[in-house]
Design a protein around this motif. Structure first.
Motif, PDB file in Angstrom:
ATOM      1  N   GLU A  67       0.823  -1.210   0.000  1.00 13.13           N
ATOM      2  CA  GLU A  67       0.000   0.000   0.000  1.00 13.13           C
ATOM      3  C   GLU A  67       0.857   1.260   0.000  1.00 13.13           C
ATOM      4  OE1 GLU A  67      -3.337   0.177  -0.341  1.00 13.13           O
ATOM      5  OE2 GLU A  67      -3.155  -1.971  -0.672  1.00 13.13           O
ATOM      6  N   VAL A  68       1.945   1.246   0.728  1.00 11.47           N
ATOM      7  CA  VAL A  68       2.832   2.412   0.771  1.00 11.47           C
ATOM      8  C   VAL A  68       3.506   2.618  -0.581  1.00 11.47           C
ATOM      9  CG1 VAL A  68       4.912   3.386   1.821  1.00 11.47           C
ATOM     10  CG2 VAL A  68       3.276   2.141   3.234  1.00 11.47           C
ATOM     11  N   LEU A  69       4.034   1.555  -1.166  1.00  9.44           N
ATOM     12  CA  LEU A  69       4.786   1.671  -2.413  1.00  9.44           C
ATOM     13  C   LEU A  69       3.896   1.931  -3.624  1.00  9.44           C
ATOM     14  CD1 LEU A  69       7.437  -1.131  -1.850  1.00  9.44           C
ATOM     15  CD2 LEU A  69       7.683   1.332  -1.505  1.00  9.44           C
ATOM     16  N   TYR A  94       2.406   9.511  -3.089  1.00  6.48           N
ATOM     17  CA  TYR A  94       3.869   9.562  -3.074  1.00  6.48           C
ATOM     18  C   TYR A  94       4.486   9.240  -4.441  1.00  6.48           C
ATOM     19  CZ  TYR A  94       3.173   9.596   1.928  1.00  6.48           C
ATOM     20  OH  TYR A  94       2.760   9.924   3.191  1.00  6.48           O
ATOM     21  N   PHE A  95       3.832   8.363  -5.184  1.00  5.53           N
ATOM     22  CA  PHE A  95       4.348   7.932  -6.488  1.00  5.53           C
ATOM     23  C   PHE A  95       3.250   8.071  -7.534  1.00  5.53           C
ATOM     24  CE2 PHE A  95       6.412   5.231  -3.230  1.00  5.53           C
ATOM     25  CZ  PHE A  95       7.698   5.730  -3.347  1.00  5.53           C
ATOM     26  N   PRO A  96       3.185   9.216  -8.240  1.00 11.71           N
ATOM     27  CA  PRO A  96       2.161   9.357  -9.279  1.00 11.71           C
ATOM     28  C   PRO A  96       2.264   8.217 -10.296  1.00 11.71           C
ATOM     29  CG  PRO A  96       3.274  11.444  -8.877  1.00 11.71           C
ATOM     30  CD  PRO A  96       4.018  10.401  -8.111  1.00 11.71           C
ATOM     31  N   ASN A  97       1.141   7.693 -10.706  1.00 13.77           N
ATOM     32  CA  ASN A  97       1.068   6.547 -11.617  1.00 13.77           C
ATOM     33  C   ASN A  97       1.957   5.411 -11.113  1.00 13.77           C
ATOM     34  OD1 ASN A  97      -0.615   8.018 -13.413  1.00 13.77           O
ATOM     35  ND2 ASN A  97       1.206   9.030 -14.219  1.00 13.77           N
ATOM     36  N   PRO A  98       1.668   4.863  -9.936  1.00 11.37           N
ATOM     37  CA  PRO A  98       2.562   3.878  -9.328  1.00 11.37           C
ATOM     38  C   PRO A  98       2.726   2.591 -10.128  1.00 11.37           C
ATOM     39  CG  PRO A  98       0.491   3.966  -8.134  1.00 11.37           C
ATOM     40  CD  PRO A  98       0.474   5.085  -9.134  1.00 11.37           C
ATOM     41  N   PRO A 144      11.975   4.503 -13.498  1.00 11.02           N
ATOM     42  CA  PRO A 144      13.142   4.587 -12.616  1.00 11.02           C
ATOM     43  C   PRO A 144      13.613   6.013 -12.390  1.00 11.02           C
ATOM     44  CG  PRO A 144      13.715   3.523 -14.698  1.00 11.02           C
ATOM     45  CD  PRO A 144      12.239   3.743 -14.710  1.00 11.02           C
ATOM     46  N   GLU A 145      13.247   6.934 -13.259  1.00 12.89           N
ATOM     47  CA  GLU A 145      13.664   8.331 -13.083  1.00 12.89           C
ATOM     48  C   GLU A 145      13.069   8.967 -11.826  1.00 12.89           C
ATOM     49  OE1 GLU A 145      10.219   8.289 -16.068  1.00 12.89           O
ATOM     50  OE2 GLU A 145      12.071   7.164 -15.783  1.00 12.89           O
ATOM     51  N   ARG A 146      12.064   8.317 -11.239  1.00 11.10           N
ATOM     52  CA  ARG A 146      11.524   8.814  -9.969  1.00 11.10           C
ATOM     53  C   ARG A 146      12.605   8.872  -8.894  1.00 11.10           C
ATOM     54  NH1 ARG A 146       5.618   6.870  -9.829  1.00 11.10           N
ATOM     55  NH2 ARG A 146       5.629   5.353 -11.493  1.00 11.10           N
ATOM     56  N   PHE A 147      13.562   7.987  -9.009  1.00 16.54           N
ATOM     57  CA  PHE A 147      14.574   7.840  -7.973  1.00 16.54           C
ATOM     58  C   PHE A 147      15.957   8.277  -8.442  1.00 16.54           C
ATOM     59  CE2 PHE A 147      11.344   4.477  -7.660  1.00 16.54           C
ATOM     60  CZ  PHE A 147      10.709   4.925  -6.519  1.00 16.54           C
ATOM     61  N   LEU A 148      16.008   9.067  -9.510  1.00 20.06           N
ATOM     62  CA  LEU A 148      17.287   9.535 -10.033  1.00 20.06           C
ATOM     63  C   LEU A 148      17.293  11.051 -10.124  1.00 20.06           C
ATOM     64  CD1 LEU A 148      17.704   7.010 -12.983  1.00 20.06           C
ATOM     65  CD2 LEU A 148      18.833   6.918 -10.754  1.00 20.06           C
ATOM     66  N   GLU A 149      18.472  11.616  -9.929  1.00 16.13           N
ATOM     67  CA  GLU A 149      18.660  13.047 -10.131  1.00 16.13           C
ATOM     68  C   GLU A 149      20.050  13.255 -10.719  1.00 16.13           C
ATOM     69  OE1 GLU A 149      18.288  15.027  -6.380  1.00 16.13           O
ATOM     70  OE2 GLU A 149      20.106  14.125  -5.574  1.00 16.13           O
ATOM     71  N   LEU A 169      23.902  10.754 -13.386  1.00 14.98           N
ATOM     72  CA  LEU A 169      22.697  10.396 -12.639  1.00 14.98           C
ATOM     73  C   LEU A 169      23.088   9.682 -11.364  1.00 14.98           C
ATOM     74  CD1 LEU A 169      20.318   9.070 -15.428  1.00 14.98           C
ATOM     75  CD2 LEU A 169      20.162  11.223 -14.192  1.00 14.98           C
ATOM     76  N   GLN A 170      22.370   9.973 -10.293  1.00 11.85           N
ATOM     77  CA  GLN A 170      22.612   9.297  -9.029  1.00 11.85           C
ATOM     78  C   GLN A 170      21.280   9.017  -8.346  1.00 11.85           C
ATOM     79  OE1 GLN A 170      25.120  12.150  -7.052  1.00 11.85           O
ATOM     80  NE2 GLN A 170      23.399  13.110  -6.000  1.00 11.85           N
ATOM     81  N   PHE A 171      21.300   8.047  -7.445  1.00 17.84           N
ATOM     82  CA  PHE A 171      20.101   7.669  -6.712  1.00 17.84           C
ATOM     83  C   PHE A 171      19.651   8.813  -5.817  1.00 17.84           C
ATOM     84  CE2 PHE A 171      18.274   5.798  -2.797  1.00 17.84           C
ATOM     85  CZ  PHE A 171      17.105   5.296  -3.356  1.00 17.84           C
ATOM     86  N   LYS A 172      18.354   9.107  -5.849  1.00 12.72           N
ATOM     87  CA  LYS A 172      17.758  10.140  -4.998  1.00 12.72           C
ATOM     88  C   LYS A 172      16.798   9.445  -4.038  1.00 12.72           C
ATOM     89  CE  LYS A 172      14.371  12.381  -6.763  1.00 12.72           C
ATOM     90  NZ  LYS A 172      13.482  13.219  -7.530  1.00 12.72           N
ATOM     91  N   PRO A 173      17.138   9.379  -2.748  1.00  9.10           N
ATOM     92  CA  PRO A 173      16.249   8.701  -1.802  1.00  9.10           C
ATOM     93  C   PRO A 173      14.859   9.355  -1.755  1.00  9.10           C
ATOM     94  CG  PRO A 173      18.359   9.237  -0.781  1.00  9.10           C
ATOM     95  CD  PRO A 173      18.321   9.932  -2.108  1.00  9.10           C
ATOM     96  N   HIS A 174      13.857   8.558  -1.534  1.00  6.41           N
ATOM     97  CA  HIS A 174      12.487   9.036  -1.415  1.00  6.41           C
ATOM     98  C   HIS A 174      11.947   8.562  -0.076  1.00  6.41           C
ATOM     99  CE1 HIS A 174       8.215   9.575  -2.134  1.00  6.41           C
ATOM    100  NE2 HIS A 174       8.513  10.274  -3.208  1.00  6.41           N
TER     101      HIS A 174
END
Length: 131
Positions: free
Chosen positions: A27-29, A34-38, A43-48, A56-61
């Motif tokens: 339910e959380v994930l 928190y995550f539009p269109n889950p 993967p770009e949700r977690f990259l910056e 590109l590097q991992f961006k914690p959520h």
């Protein structure tokens, strides 16, 4: 299915000393808050992009908690992350993965919820990259 969710829930529990309580990680994930269109693979949700290197590097959520949170989080999460990376990158390096039937792809909504999501059985073509 589309019932409004309360802003907070107070749960009063009573049970024996060895009662097992687990939270619904699925339910959380899969919460669109928190995550539009889950259901979309993004993967770009977690990259910056790193400002210094341009890489590109991992961006914690804050809602990405596959190993739990707090003082009771998984003690082996760092090892598990390294093992998952090695295992999956090795598979991707050695094999090509394709659907066995392009006309009938597996239904992403067809699963059973347990401790993890268990997808319905499906078939795929797995071919070695290098022969």
């Amino acid at each position: 299915f589309n019932k409004p969710k309360p802003k907070y829930v107070i749960i009063l529990l009573s049970g024996t000393e060895h009662t097992f309580i687990a939270f619904a990680l699925t339910e959380v994930l899969n919460d669109p808050k928190y995550f539009p269109n889950p259901q979309e693979f993004k993967p770009e949700r977690f990259l910056e992009t790193n400002q210094d290197s341009g890489k590109l590097q991992f961006k914690p959520h804050k809602a990405l908690i596959p190993f739990g949170i707090g003082k009771r989080d998984c003690i082996g999460k760092n090892l598990a992350k390294m093992e998952l990376f090695l295992f999956l990158s090795s598979l991707m390096h050695q094999f090509n993965f394709e659907p066995s039937n392009v006309e009938k792809l597996p239904d992403m909504d067809d699963f059973t919820v347990g401790i993890t999501r268990i997808p319905a059985p499906f078939t795929a073509k797995i071919r070695p990259r290098y022969l």
